[in-house]
Design a protein around this motif. Structure first.
Motif, PDB file in Angstrom:
ATOM      1  N   VAL A  13       8.408  29.095  29.862  1.00 47.57           N
ATOM      2  CA  VAL A  13       7.728  30.393  29.965  1.00 47.57           C
ATOM      3  C   VAL A  13       6.216  30.248  29.842  1.00 47.57           C
ATOM      4  O   VAL A  13       5.470  31.199  30.087  1.00 47.57           O
ATOM      5  CB  VAL A  13       8.254  31.375  28.897  1.00 47.57           C
ATOM      6  CG1 VAL A  13       9.730  31.682  29.121  1.00 47.57           C
ATOM      7  CG2 VAL A  13       8.040  30.819  27.484  1.00 47.57           C
ATOM      8  N   TYR A  14       5.750  29.059  29.440  1.00 47.80           N
ATOM      9  CA  TYR A  14       4.304  28.807  29.357  1.00 47.80           C
ATOM     10  C   TYR A  14       4.085  27.311  29.535  1.00 47.80           C
ATOM     11  O   TYR A  14       4.805  26.497  28.965  1.00 47.80           O
ATOM     12  CB  TYR A  14       3.733  29.252  28.012  1.00 47.80           C
ATOM     13  CG  TYR A  14       2.249  28.953  27.873  1.00 47.80           C
ATOM     14  CD1 TYR A  14       1.304  29.888  28.276  1.00 47.80           C
ATOM     15  CD2 TYR A  14       1.804  27.732  27.366  1.00 47.80           C
ATOM     16  CE1 TYR A  14      -0.059  29.609  28.175  1.00 47.80           C
ATOM     17  CE2 TYR A  14       0.449  27.452  27.270  1.00 47.80           C
ATOM     18  CZ  TYR A  14      -0.469  28.399  27.678  1.00 47.80           C
ATOM     19  OH  TYR A  14      -1.803  28.120  27.591  1.00 47.80           O
ATOM     20  N   ARG A  15       3.081  26.978  30.331  1.00 48.15           N
ATOM     21  CA  ARG A  15       2.766  25.561  30.551  1.00 48.15           C
ATOM     22  C   ARG A  15       1.252  25.383  30.598  1.00 48.15           C
ATOM     23  O   ARG A  15       0.540  26.196  31.196  1.00 48.15           O
ATOM     24  CB  ARG A  15       3.390  25.065  31.853  1.00 48.15           C
ATOM     25  CG  ARG A  15       3.200  23.567  32.095  1.00 48.15           C
ATOM     26  CD  ARG A  15       3.726  23.161  33.463  1.00 48.15           C
ATOM     27  NE  ARG A  15       5.129  23.467  33.628  1.00 48.15           N
ATOM     28  CZ  ARG A  15       6.120  22.687  33.224  1.00 48.15           C
ATOM     29  NH1 ARG A  15       5.850  21.549  32.612  1.00 48.15           N
ATOM     30  NH2 ARG A  15       7.380  23.032  33.440  1.00 48.15           N
ATOM     31  N   GLN A  16       0.772  24.322  29.955  1.00 48.59           N
ATOM     32  CA  GLN A  16      -0.644  23.972  30.050  1.00 48.59           C
ATOM     33  C   GLN A  16      -0.781  22.461  30.089  1.00 48.59           C
ATOM     34  O   GLN A  16      -0.150  21.741  29.321  1.00 48.59           O
ATOM     35  CB  GLN A  16      -1.455  24.523  28.872  1.00 48.59           C
ATOM     36  CG  GLN A  16      -2.936  24.141  28.956  1.00 48.59           C
ATOM     37  CD  GLN A  16      -3.778  24.800  27.890  1.00 48.59           C
ATOM     38  OE1 GLN A  16      -3.445  25.871  27.388  1.00 48.59           O
ATOM     39  NE2 GLN A  16      -4.877  24.165  27.529  1.00 48.59           N
ATOM     40  N   GLU A  17      -1.626  21.982  31.017  1.00 49.47           N
ATOM     41  CA  GLU A  17      -1.956  20.573  31.111  1.00 49.47           C
ATOM     42  C   GLU A  17      -3.475  20.438  31.182  1.00 49.47           C
ATOM     43  O   GLU A  17      -4.120  21.107  31.997  1.00 49.47           O
ATOM     44  CB  GLU A  17      -1.309  19.947  32.350  1.00 49.47           C
ATOM     45  CG  GLU A  17       0.210  20.021  32.347  1.00 49.47           C
ATOM     46  CD  GLU A  17       0.838  19.365  33.553  1.00 49.47           C
ATOM     47  OE1 GLU A  17       0.072  18.957  34.462  1.00 49.47           O
ATOM     48  OE2 GLU A  17       2.078  19.250  33.593  1.00 49.47           O
ATOM     49  N   SER A  18      -4.019  19.606  30.322  1.00 51.38           N
ATOM     50  CA  SER A  18      -5.469  19.405  30.301  1.00 51.38           C
ATOM     51  C   SER A  18      -5.792  17.918  30.241  1.00 51.38           C
ATOM     52  O   SER A  18      -5.121  17.155  29.538  1.00 51.38           O
ATOM     53  CB  SER A  18      -6.108  20.096  29.082  1.00 51.38           C
ATOM     54  OG  SER A  18      -5.951  21.494  29.140  1.00 51.38           O
ATOM     55  N   ASP A  19      -6.820  17.515  30.989  1.00 54.99           N
ATOM     56  CA  ASP A  19      -7.376  16.169  30.919  1.00 54.99           C
ATOM     57  C   ASP A  19      -8.864  16.307  30.634  1.00 54.99           C
ATOM     58  O   ASP A  19      -9.602  16.922  31.428  1.00 54.99           O
ATOM     59  CB  ASP A  19      -7.140  15.417  32.223  1.00 54.99           C
ATOM     60  CG  ASP A  19      -5.667  15.123  32.455  1.00 54.99           C
ATOM     61  OD1 ASP A  19      -5.132  14.219  31.795  1.00 54.99           O
ATOM     62  OD2 ASP A  19      -5.049  15.813  33.299  1.00 54.99           O
ATOM     63  N   ILE A  20      -9.294  15.756  29.512  1.00 54.11           N
ATOM     64  CA  ILE A  20     -10.657  15.979  29.015  1.00 54.11           C
ATOM     65  C   ILE A  20     -11.311  14.642  28.681  1.00 54.11           C
ATOM     66  O   ILE A  20     -10.681  13.778  28.068  1.00 54.11           O
ATOM     67  CB  ILE A  20     -10.636  16.876  27.752  1.00 54.11           C
ATOM     68  CG1 ILE A  20      -9.993  18.230  28.071  1.00 54.11           C
ATOM     69  CG2 ILE A  20     -12.044  17.050  27.190  1.00 54.11           C
ATOM     70  CD1 ILE A  20      -9.639  19.034  26.832  1.00 54.11           C
ATOM     71  N   THR A  21     -12.559  14.478  29.088  1.00 54.92           N
ATOM     72  CA  THR A  21     -13.330  13.294  28.730  1.00 54.92           C
ATOM     73  C   THR A  21     -14.659  13.717  28.125  1.00 54.92           C
ATOM     74  O   THR A  21     -15.412  14.478  28.727  1.00 54.92           O
ATOM     75  CB  THR A  21     -13.598  12.400  29.961  1.00 54.92           C
ATOM     76  OG1 THR A  21     -12.351  11.937  30.485  1.00 54.92           O
ATOM     77  CG2 THR A  21     -14.446  11.191  29.574  1.00 54.92           C
ATOM     78  N   GLU A  22     -14.920  13.236  26.904  1.00 56.15           N
ATOM     79  CA  GLU A  22     -16.195  13.486  26.223  1.00 56.15           C
ATOM     80  C   GLU A  22     -16.896  12.149  26.019  1.00 56.15           C
ATOM     81  O   GLU A  22     -16.257  11.158  25.679  1.00 56.15           O
ATOM     82  CB  GLU A  22     -15.972  14.127  24.851  1.00 56.15           C
ATOM     83  CG  GLU A  22     -15.077  15.340  24.837  1.00 56.15           C
ATOM     84  CD  GLU A  22     -14.499  15.598  23.458  1.00 56.15           C
ATOM     85  OE1 GLU A  22     -15.105  15.158  22.469  1.00 56.15           O
ATOM     86  OE2 GLU A  22     -13.429  16.214  23.370  1.00 56.15           O
ATOM     87  N   ILE A  23     -18.210  12.138  26.203  1.00 55.59           N
ATOM     88  CA  ILE A  23     -19.000  10.949  25.912  1.00 55.59           C
ATOM     89  C   ILE A  23     -20.091  11.322  24.916  1.00 55.59           C
ATOM     90  O   ILE A  23     -20.863  12.259  25.146  1.00 55.59           O
ATOM     91  CB  ILE A  23     -19.617  10.345  27.184  1.00 55.59           C
ATOM     92  CG1 ILE A  23     -18.503   9.888  28.149  1.00 55.59           C
ATOM     93  CG2 ILE A  23     -20.529   9.160  26.832  1.00 55.59           C
ATOM     94  CD1 ILE A  23     -19.007   9.329  29.453  1.00 55.59           C
ATOM     95  N   MET A  24     -20.104  10.606  23.797  1.00 56.03           N
ATOM     96  CA  MET A  24     -21.087  10.836  22.738  1.00 56.03           C
ATOM     97  C   MET A  24     -22.015   9.624  22.644  1.00 56.03           C
ATOM     98  O   MET A  24     -21.561   8.474  22.747  1.00 56.03           O
ATOM     99  CB  MET A  24     -20.392  11.023  21.390  1.00 56.03           C
ATOM    100  CG  MET A  24     -19.276  12.052  21.353  1.00 56.03           C
ATOM    101  SD  MET A  24     -19.871  13.756  21.259  1.00 56.03           S
ATOM    102  CE  MET A  24     -20.734  13.745  19.688  1.00 56.03           C
ATOM    103  N   ARG A  25     -23.303   9.867  22.464  1.00 54.09           N
ATOM    104  CA  ARG A  25     -24.245   8.802  22.130  1.00 54.09           C
ATOM    105  C   ARG A  25     -24.809   9.131  20.756  1.00 54.09           C
ATOM    106  O   ARG A  25     -25.535  10.107  20.598  1.00 54.09           O
ATOM    107  CB  ARG A  25     -25.361   8.696  23.172  1.00 54.09           C
ATOM    108  CG  ARG A  25     -24.875   8.109  24.485  1.00 54.09           C
ATOM    109  CD  ARG A  25     -26.005   7.546  25.322  1.00 54.09           C
ATOM    110  NE  ARG A  25     -25.473   6.888  26.521  1.00 54.09           N
ATOM    111  CZ  ARG A  25     -25.401   7.463  27.709  1.00 54.09           C
ATOM    112  NH1 ARG A  25     -25.846   8.705  27.871  1.00 54.09           N
ATOM    113  NH2 ARG A  25     -24.904   6.814  28.736  1.00 54.09           N
ATOM    114  N   GLY A  26     -24.422   8.335  19.775  1.00 55.81           N
ATOM    115  CA  GLY A  26     -24.734   8.704  18.400  1.00 55.81           C
ATOM    116  C   GLY A  26     -23.976   9.975  18.059  1.00 55.81           C
ATOM    117  O   GLY A  26     -22.766  10.071  18.261  1.00 55.81           O
ATOM    118  N   ASN A  27     -24.683  10.973  17.552  1.00 57.76           N
ATOM    119  CA  ASN A  27     -24.068  12.254  17.246  1.00 57.76           C
ATOM    120  C   ASN A  27     -24.257  13.265  18.370  1.00 57.76           C
ATOM    121  O   ASN A  27     -23.969  14.452  18.190  1.00 57.76           O
ATOM    122  CB  ASN A  27     -24.649  12.822  15.942  1.00 57.76           C
ATOM    123  CG  ASN A  27     -24.248  11.995  14.734  1.00 57.76           C
ATOM    124  OD1 ASN A  27     -23.149  11.440  14.694  1.00 57.76           O
ATOM    125  ND2 ASN A  27     -25.139  11.905  13.756  1.00 57.76           N
TER     126      ASN A  27
END
Length: 210
Positions: free
Chosen positions: A43-57
């Motif tokens: 009855v509910y579906r979610q698909e997520s692909d996420i990429t984060e890039i951090m340099r230091g903080n």
């Protein structure tokens, strides 16, 4: 491995977080797969692909694609000068260079701040409090962890162990608390891979008033 626990539906999906640290940057890849079933029918579906890039903080890049009940949402964000600019399906947004992704892996301090929701691109101001040790039940075992509370347009709770790893986090979505409970984590060659069952929180359902 996190187990995501809905108080009624139980475990409703999986999330794999892979954290790759190098001298220059930290890359966090998240793969969310969630399906809520009633009598065997999704009855509910979610698909997520996420990429984060951090340099230091500093967050320098955010890219995500989400399919939510047939709705396609993309987020493309990058640091430019003293701002973080987002171009998303929901619109264009701008925040300060000190912005953080809505991700418990980068929770480091208390006080006021600004976050960008990784699956919608929305930017909100938050206040982070707490940090004292609390005893919680993780898979039936009592564990001591530092408890932080993130207050923005909704409340989110995060419990960190002594290595600053989120062993549990929670979002209250329309009055319903949904828990992400760490099951297993492995570290190899500077990368940490975390699989989790995850209903709604920092990177998934419920992240930006979705």
């Amino acid at each position: 491995i996190y187990s995501v626990v809905h108080p009624i539906d139980g475990a409703i999906g999986t999330l794999t977080d892979t954290i790759d640290r190098s001298p220059d940057a930290t890359r966090i890849d998240s793969r969310l797969r969630v399906a809520v079933k009633i009598l065997g029918i999704v009855v509910y579906r979610q698909e997520s692909d996420i990429t984060e890039i951090m340099r230091g903080n500093r967050l320098v890049s955010l890219q995500s694609v989400t399919e939510k009940d047939g709705l396609h949402v993309e987020v493309h964000g990058e640091a430019q000068g003293d701002q973080f600019l987002v171009d998303a399906t929901a619109g264009s947004f701008a925040g300060p260079a000190t912005i953080a992704p809505s991700d418990p892996w980068v929770l480091k301090r208390t006080g006021d701040g600004t976050v960008v929701f990784t699956d919608t691109g929305r930017i909100v101001n938050v206040h982070i409090s707490g940090g004292d040790y609390d005893t919680i039940s993780v898979n039936g075992v009592s564990v001591s962890a530092r408890h932080f509370v993130v207050m923005g347009d909704k409340r989110q709770d995060v419990w960190l162990d002594n290595q600053a790893m989120p062993i549990m986090f929670r979002v209250v979505e329309k009055g319903t608390p949904i828990d992400f409970v760490l099951q297993n984590a492995t570290a190899e060659a500077g990368a940490i891979a975390v699989d989790s069952v995850k209903p709604a929180a920092f990177a998934g359902l419920g992240n930006g008033g979705k």
